[in-house]
Design an enzyme around this catalytic site. Sequence first.
Site, PDB file in Angstrom:
ATOM      1  N   CYS A 160       0.832  -1.204   0.000  1.00  0.00           N
ATOM      2  CA  CYS A 160       0.000   0.000   0.000  1.00  0.00           C
ATOM      3  C   CYS A 160       0.868   1.256   0.000  1.00  0.00           C
ATOM      4  O   CYS A 160       0.465   2.291  -0.537  1.00  0.00           O
ATOM      5  CB  CYS A 160      -0.956   0.004   1.188  1.00  0.00           C
ATOM      6  SG  CYS A 160      -0.146  -0.149   2.804  1.00  0.00           S
ATOM      7  N   HIS A 202      -1.389   1.573   7.433  1.00  0.00           N
ATOM      8  CA  HIS A 202      -1.898   1.427   6.082  1.00  0.00           C
ATOM      9  C   HIS A 202      -1.837   2.767   5.373  1.00  0.00           C
ATOM     10  O   HIS A 202      -2.088   3.816   5.969  1.00  0.00           O
ATOM     11  CB  HIS A 202      -3.341   0.925   6.141  1.00  0.00           C
ATOM     12  CG  HIS A 202      -3.971   0.714   4.789  1.00  0.00           C
ATOM     13  ND1 HIS A 202      -3.498  -0.210   3.903  1.00  0.00           N
ATOM     14  CD2 HIS A 202      -5.023   1.322   4.186  1.00  0.00           C
ATOM     15  CE1 HIS A 202      -4.252  -0.181   2.805  1.00  0.00           C
ATOM     16  NE2 HIS A 202      -5.167   0.754   2.960  1.00  0.00           N
TER      17      HIS A 202
END
Length: 937
Positions: free
Chosen positions: A335, A875
């Site tokens: 990510c 994230h």
Amino acid sequence: MAADVLMCSSSGSTELTPEEERVLIRDIALASESNTREGDTFYLLTQRWWQHWIEYVNQDQSNNMNDGLSLPENCDSAGSITPKRPSVIDNSDLIYDSASEESSAGFEIHDTLLEGRDYVLLPYEVWNQLYVWYGGGPTLPRKVISSGLSQTELAVEVYPLRLHLLAISKGDRTTIRISKKETVGDLHRRACEIFYLESEQVCIWDYYGHRKHALMNDMNRTLDDANIQMDQDILVEIINTTNGSVLGGSMIQRNGFLGKENASVVAEPSKLNPSIAGNLSASKVSSRSYSTDPAQSQSLTPGVRDLESTSSVSGVSTRGSSGGLTGLLNLGNTCFMNSAIQCLVHTPEFAKYFREDYHQEINWQNPLGMVGELAMAFGELLRKLWAPGRTAIAPRPFKAKLARFAPQFSGYNQHDSQELLAFLLDGLHEDLNRVKHKPYIKSRDADGRPDEEVADEYWANHIARNDSIIVDVCQGQYKSTLVCPVCNKISVTFDPFMYLSLPLQSTTTRTMTVTVFSYDGTALPSTHTVTVPKQGRCRDLIQALSVACSLHHTEKLLLAEVRNHQIQRMMDDTLILLSTIKDDDHLAAYKVSKFEKNGIYLQLVHRCRGQGASDVHNASEWKPCGTPLVSVISSNDGIKRADIQATVKGMLSPMLKNKAGQGGTALDRCSETNAGNAQTDSSVMSKDCSSPKADMSSSLPLQWVDDNNKCIDLSARDERVIRLPSSSSMLVAINWSDELLKKYDTQCLENLPEVFNGPVTKKARSEPLSLYTCLEAFLREEPLVPEDMWYCPQCKERRQASKKLDLWRLPEVLVIHLKRFSYSRSMKHKLETFVNFPIHDFDLTNYVANKNNSRRQLYELYALTNHYGGMGSGHYTAYIKLLDENRWYNFDDSHISTINEDDVKSAAAYVLFYRRVKIGDPSVSNGTRSGGNYNEP
């Protein structure tokens, strides 16, 4: 009062000595860890208990390192002292207070624990041996699983998947823990058992974001391969076995969702009970549950993932001709890469350049480049992302090139997206550098020439060696001014920049409460609450306390952590991070003389009779109490018992109960001293709080523990010089009898406040911060750090010069990096400060030093990366504005959704992308534009 006793009495010996325990555990650990296999069990153990045990079994080394200031708690009948043996294992600080051990979930550990800071992982054999010796708990077992795309790496699954099972037709929901390596069949069986359903009655769906994404009917597929995430929903559908229909109504269509990184289980009729539907829609994804553990990331096999239809995953309804709404699959902790790529891909200048024929500009011979391979891989990926359609792309070819030329980004660990972005911009520049043969150019110093002339010369020299689309779009120039602190030599250079890294550290502070004790008996203890940088060091705390307590220039402060009425550690290393000090710790600061030569620190600890105790001669009835005191005793002429008696009486003299009719207790006078302004002068405190001179004729009940761990009575009149301790400190204990307590008021020593005694939340305040303030901090003049000294050409020596930066030339696209992460050898930290950054009208006109440039320097935000979670985990996502639509989107790996502009600002913002506002630009729509004409604000 602590349950453990500082005493001189016989104590039962353990079956093994500390050294034997240490050697046995070491041997067991080496044997077990060398044979670790998938499926083995490791156990969580609180770091605090483990550290206590480590100190216990390494008592000789720790005693030497602490110079004798660590307080032993037990001595045998012969007077020898042994270090305190840890009590039972207590893992309660790892679990939630309301946790209960249930068969479905077990104990719930805190979501933000870090290995090495909060807990250690022990193999079964090590845990079992410690448990046999010490007992306690609770037991927190975790399994070893395979991780990474190759599935060859082993990792302990500290946080198994937490899934929310929703049985809507039954009006029921529950939460379970299950390993990501369990199969869909295992999850199916769990759901049937929990909801009392037959296997043939149930089918389960990936129900992330309360929308159906995939029917989970491959019973042999692992939840990891099925891309099931932490804290997401799983829909449990109950099938009517008579006609095969779903109870309650038709299927829910898969038409969009907000981003997938968490999971739940749902049994559903399509018409929901309003109360149940409300409960479901109210649940929100928590950023702290994001993980960068390779085993928790998406890791479908190449064939499966590439063939997986994701055309409807984005859930975005847009015009069919619109491009740029294609997601990137997460290959396993990628990510960080996906978010950075999407921001670059959606930079208009790059989107136009790489969709045209750029191959003629590739520099195939540049030794600093990647033979054009990085540029071609990026260009190919950009074209795919702008192609029609919504099928998410697996960026494997690009990642392979990245790993080849930047090995630090190989594998499937989490990385810093800004570090990747810096590499990409530099690598693309070198691959696309139009200069095939770089000339050698020697830069000249300003030497009094006009800044405009020098800046243009530096820029021309830079362009002569560096000329690419990256330079055209992203590079600016700043003025750097160095001033020698000795000869005042001024050096001015003009350097290029690709992005600005703006500091945030100065915006977050923390209040800490510490009690200060005098060493010479001139004042009662005083408690001070000071404000220090949250990520500061002990030297910052000592400096703040020195001001608060009006420390005399002849004195210094010794900082100590006090636990169980004894000094746990002396914090004499001023570089200790304040973040290692917890809010519920207790700190004391001791004033001592700076200039005492041949002095020894005398640590005075207090012992009181236990409740109901009757025999004052029984050492076991004396227990630690109060707060230790520290003073300095001269050893020039040797130390006699009378010297120790005199020093201790001086330390205690402020607590002598009043004579000659003085009113009030010592506690009253102590409270009065501490009330109001914390910066009370020490002379005032001495005047208000000191008591009549101590009576030197009577002896205090003191005992000294010598180097041989013998308890020596210091009450007897003995003028012989005692043997000095080999360390720089000596430990003396005083027994507070009822008779002695009639003479002294010791209330000021009883309760040492916590470091933070504010609201229950005990969270440091993090105030909003303007992006302009961050920029001003970046441009502020400051001295160079000692490791980065400047060589002064006039002094011919390295000097700690002052440095001042000024913006001189701004690029078309301005990239701003918010420095949220800080690193040291032992700690990593992330600042969660909310930065209030402008989306429109980011005006830098007044920050540009080049006054010959008369046009306004106005910018608009069009993209940014976000980071959710803590250091080493979390994230990344990207928020991007499609300029032709004037609409913002959330790019969360393969999942894309629209967002409101009001939601773009958050404390997760990490890297900001601004583009220069051009007069009459129709893509700028902020309420200050009308009919293509720009209105000055």
